[in-house]
Scaffold this motif. Sequence first.
Motif, mmCIF file in Angstrom:
data_model
loop_
_atom_site.group_PDB
_atom_site.id
_atom_site.type_symbol
_atom_site.label_atom_id
_atom_site.label_comp_id
_atom_site.label_asym_id
_atom_site.label_seq_id
_atom_site.Cartn_x
_atom_site.Cartn_y
_atom_site.Cartn_z
ATOM 1 N N ALA A 1 42.891 35.991 48.912
ATOM 2 C CA ALA A 1 43.419 37.165 48.200
ATOM 3 C C ALA A 1 44.945 37.199 48.256
ATOM 4 O O ALA A 1 45.604 37.520 47.260
ATOM 5 N N VAL B 1 46.314 34.637 45.773
ATOM 6 C CA VAL B 1 46.257 35.134 44.395
ATOM 7 C C VAL B 1 47.352 36.166 44.150
ATOM 8 O O VAL B 1 47.998 36.180 43.088
ATOM 9 N N LEU C 1 38.761 41.906 37.200
ATOM 10 C CA LEU C 1 38.620 40.773 38.117
ATOM 11 C C LEU C 1 39.833 39.861 38.113
ATOM 12 O O LEU C 1 40.033 39.089 39.058
ATOM 13 N N SER C 2 40.637 39.924 37.068
ATOM 14 C CA SER C 2 41.843 39.100 37.011
ATOM 15 C C SER C 2 43.085 39.838 37.503
ATOM 16 O O SER C 2 44.182 39.267 37.488
ATOM 17 N N ARG D 1 45.585 41.157 40.172
ATOM 18 C CA ARG D 1 45.927 40.764 41.544
ATOM 19 C C ARG D 1 45.854 41.953 42.499
ATOM 20 O O ARG D 1 45.651 41.772 43.694
ATOM 21 N N VAL E 1 42.133 42.122 43.356
ATOM 22 C CA VAL E 1 41.761 40.971 44.182
ATOM 23 C C VAL E 1 42.289 41.136 45.605
ATOM 24 O O VAL E 1 41.604 40.812 46.584
ATOM 25 N N SER E 2 43.499 41.662 45.738
ATOM 26 C CA SER E 2 44.052 41.877 47.074
ATOM 27 C C SER E 2 43.312 42.961 47.845
ATOM 28 O O SER E 2 43.424 43.034 49.076
ATOM 29 N N LEU F 1 39.985 43.229 47.876
ATOM 30 C CA LEU F 1 38.638 42.778 48.247
ATOM 31 C C LEU F 1 38.400 42.744 49.759
ATOM 32 O O LEU F 1 37.360 43.217 50.217
#
Length: 419
Positions: free
Chosen positions: A74, A77, A111-112, A114, A117-118, A120
């Motif tokens: 994560a 990304v 989902l794309s 950042r 994603v960070s 998660l």
Amino acid sequence: MSNSSSKTINPPSKPPFSSKFIPKISPKLSSLPLPLKPIYKFHLKIQSSLSPDPQNPRKPLNLISILTALPDWADAVQEKGMRKKRVLYNHESWAEHRSSLRHVRHLLSSLSSRVIVSLLPPVLFFTSVAVIVSGYNTAVTLDLLPEFFPVLRASSLPYQLTAPALALLLVFRTEASYSRYVEGRQAWTKVIGGATELAREVIAYVDDFNDGIMKRSLLQYIMAFPIALKCHLLSDSDVRRDLQSILEADDLAVVLSSKHRPQCIIQFISQSLQLLSLENQKRIALDSKLSRFHDGISVCEQIVGTPIPLSYTRLTSRFLVLWHLTLPVILWDDCHWIVVPATFISAASLFCIEEVGVLIEEPFPMLALDALCKVLCTNIQEAITVQKAVKIRVNAKKKTYQYNEHSTNGWPASRVDKT
């Protein structure tokens, strides 16, 4: 005689039979050197297969590395997204930005993102804690555990009292980060505006016939300053690549050898202004424009070097962690297994607000600095090209007006006489 000879012949026939048993005795001597080499080679094969990297031999089997695999991914990304170049908005971008379908587009691109994603690692962790607490309480309720195991439940009154404090803490944290973002954007606005104004005055004041070479070099230095400042603020910028198409090789070598490259380019500009054949007042007016460059450097370095007080950031993080660790216990009586999606939604929303505040706390990776520098270079080059055509047109008008004497009311004298 024949019998005796047969008897003497029969005994020698036994040694071939007994010689077959000699290897049973000889391994004691031959086994000493033989097992050493195979065992040593076999041991090396096992070690090389388990640890192909001698610097980190047990990383694949380390529990900590396995647990941190998702956070490391994560973070990678997120850092990749921070290095992404931003673009300036145009009319099409603003139309897409305020489109009525923006909510669907933003949802499909979750989902794309950042930021998501960070989030998660913390969101999955607290959701797992909620699953564990729910499973434990269900097991205790169904008498699957001994009687001395209590049900994890608590009153929701402390959460009702501390919820406004958490909301204010997040709001103040995000507001402080946004004020830093605005301050960084304003500093770069002044830098770009000062460079544009200085280039315009150099184009207008400096004569091409007497100081043509120095004028061209001075404009190159002005275009190079925002690029050098951008590379000074961003860690992943390549100064040589960005400046090699603007500066000459000798000037670029001096800039690269300097520790503070924006200040070095300011020295180039200042020294070039002193060599121009200008009036003293015009030279002082041009030199005064460099104060904007110094102010921009000081403001940008102050923003990069001094984050929001770390105690404030740590307090927000600790508050959020303790809040979501105890949230399943607080909500169990009212929600039971619904506490799992409730914890997921709460963690995703609150940690997302905190993550946005952390991202915009460092404003310069979020700004379109490359695009601003490119626009500045394009505008200066276009002004240089247009200057010749504008100068020719203005001189033609001046010659035309010299042949026509104007009266006090603005009409040519010949026309006034006719009337």
